[in-house]
Design a protein around this motif. Structure first.
Motif, PDB file in Angstrom:
ATOM      1  N   VAL A   1      43.402  17.796  26.437  1.00 39.56           N
ATOM      2  CA  VAL A   1      42.435  17.076  25.608  1.00 39.56           C
ATOM      3  C   VAL A   1      42.455  17.675  24.209  1.00 39.56           C
ATOM      4  O   VAL A   1      42.256  18.882  24.043  1.00 39.56           O
TER       5      VAL A   1
ATOM      6  N   THR B   1      38.480  19.610  21.427  1.00 39.83           N
ATOM      7  CA  THR B   1      37.474  19.927  22.448  1.00 39.83           C
ATOM      8  C   THR B   1      36.333  20.797  21.923  1.00 39.83           C
ATOM      9  O   THR B   1      35.512  21.283  22.708  1.00 39.83           O
TER      10      THR B   1
ATOM     11  N   THR C   1      34.389  15.352  27.496  1.00 39.60           N
ATOM     12  CA  THR C   1      35.544  15.013  28.323  1.00 39.60           C
ATOM     13  C   THR C   1      36.055  16.235  29.069  1.00 39.60           C
ATOM     14  O   THR C   1      36.387  16.167  30.258  1.00 39.60           O
TER      15      THR C   1
ATOM     16  N   VAL D   1      44.599  13.239  26.790  1.00 44.53           N
ATOM     17  CA  VAL D   1      43.513  12.523  26.118  1.00 44.53           C
ATOM     18  C   VAL D   1      43.617  12.814  24.628  1.00 44.53           C
ATOM     19  O   VAL D   1      43.376  13.932  24.174  1.00 44.53           O
TER      20      VAL D   1
ATOM     21  N   ASN E   1      41.977  12.649  21.591  1.00 47.12           N
ATOM     22  CA  ASN E   1      40.605  12.493  21.102  1.00 47.12           C
ATOM     23  C   ASN E   1      40.425  12.955  19.663  1.00 47.12           C
ATOM     24  O   ASN E   1      39.642  12.360  18.916  1.00 47.12           O
TER      25      ASN E   1
END
Length: 254
Positions: A11, A14, A22, A89, A91
């Motif tokens: 991810v 973060t 997430t 992910v 993000n």
């Protein structure tokens, strides 16, 4: 048994907001999460939160994955820590706003680099790992990628996120033969550390946005994280090329 048991989930971004939510949700569901962020202290706080809840998480920070070297270094380190890559992910993002007659080219390039190029760079680095695992990608888009915004000039942001959604569809086609699923979620206004000052401003657009949203509230990071969790899990094993709005019905209003 968790919905992501045994999976290695990478991810970006973060350190807070949607990325932190997430990481927490995926770790709760049994994944080994590896994150990254530009801000070391915020990144460390997320790792501590995950581990305090008995989850598994590592992170590299500070690290800029909007560069070729940064993206490649993070993916290789993360794959080593988690034993591969099952889910990516995308993000992380950074934005600069301005009307078309006032936005500088430098601000345009900054936004496109940190919202669209970053997805390309990280995905390209992770692609061989995902091909081996028949993995999944979830890209965090925005409803601004498919509609205009009345409350703020978002030409660079909208163009970049529109590119993310187009890239999602193309990668779903390219990844299909290898079993790679590629989907997106598109949040509307979400309460994060970045949006908090605007939403708290009594003269800002927050109230108007809320009133135009059928569910009459702003999104929470957990709302988006739960949609990401579904797309990352085997429950979505026949879902690819999709974009899920997480917007309280805002897209239905037009």
């Amino acid at each position: 048994m968790g919905r992501l048991d045994g999976k290695a989930v990478l991810v970006t971004g973060t350190g807070g907001g949607i990325g932190r939510a997430t990481a927490l949700v995926c770790a709760r569901e049994g994944a080994h999460v590896v994150g990254c962020d530009l801000h070391a202290a915020a990144s460390a706080e997320t790792v501590a939160l995950v581990r305090a809840a008995s989850g598994r998480m590592d992170a590299l920070a500070p690290l800029d994955v909007a560069t070729e070297d940064g993206a490649a270094a993070w993916v290789e380190a993360a794959a080593g820590l988690a034993g591969g890559v099952d889910v990516l992910v995308n993000n992380a993002s950074a934005i600069r706003f301005g009307a078309i007659d006032r936005l500088s080219y430098a601000d345009w390039r900054y936004t496109v680099t940190n919202e669209l190029d970053i997805v390309f760079l990280v995905t390209r680095a992770a692609w061989p790992h995902l091909a081996r695992s028949a993995g999944a990608i979830v890209n965090v888009g925005s409803i601004s990628g498919s509609r205009g915004a009345f409350f703020m000039p978002q030409n660079a942001h909208g163009a970049a996120k529109g590119g993310v959604l187009a890239l999602t569809r193309q990668l779903a086609v390219e990844g299909g033969p290898a079993g790679i699923r590629v989907n997106a979620v598109s949040p509307a206004m979400t309460e994060t550390p970045h949006t908090a000052p605007m939403l708290a401003d009594p003269d800002g657009p927050g109230a108007a946005i809320r009133e135009r949203t059928p569910l009459r509230r702003w999104g929470r990071p957990e709302d988006v994280a739960n949609a990401i969790l579904f797309l990352a899990s085997d429950e979505a094993s026949h879902v690819t090329g999709a974009n899920i709005p997480v917007d309280g019905g805002a897209a239905a209003v037009g």
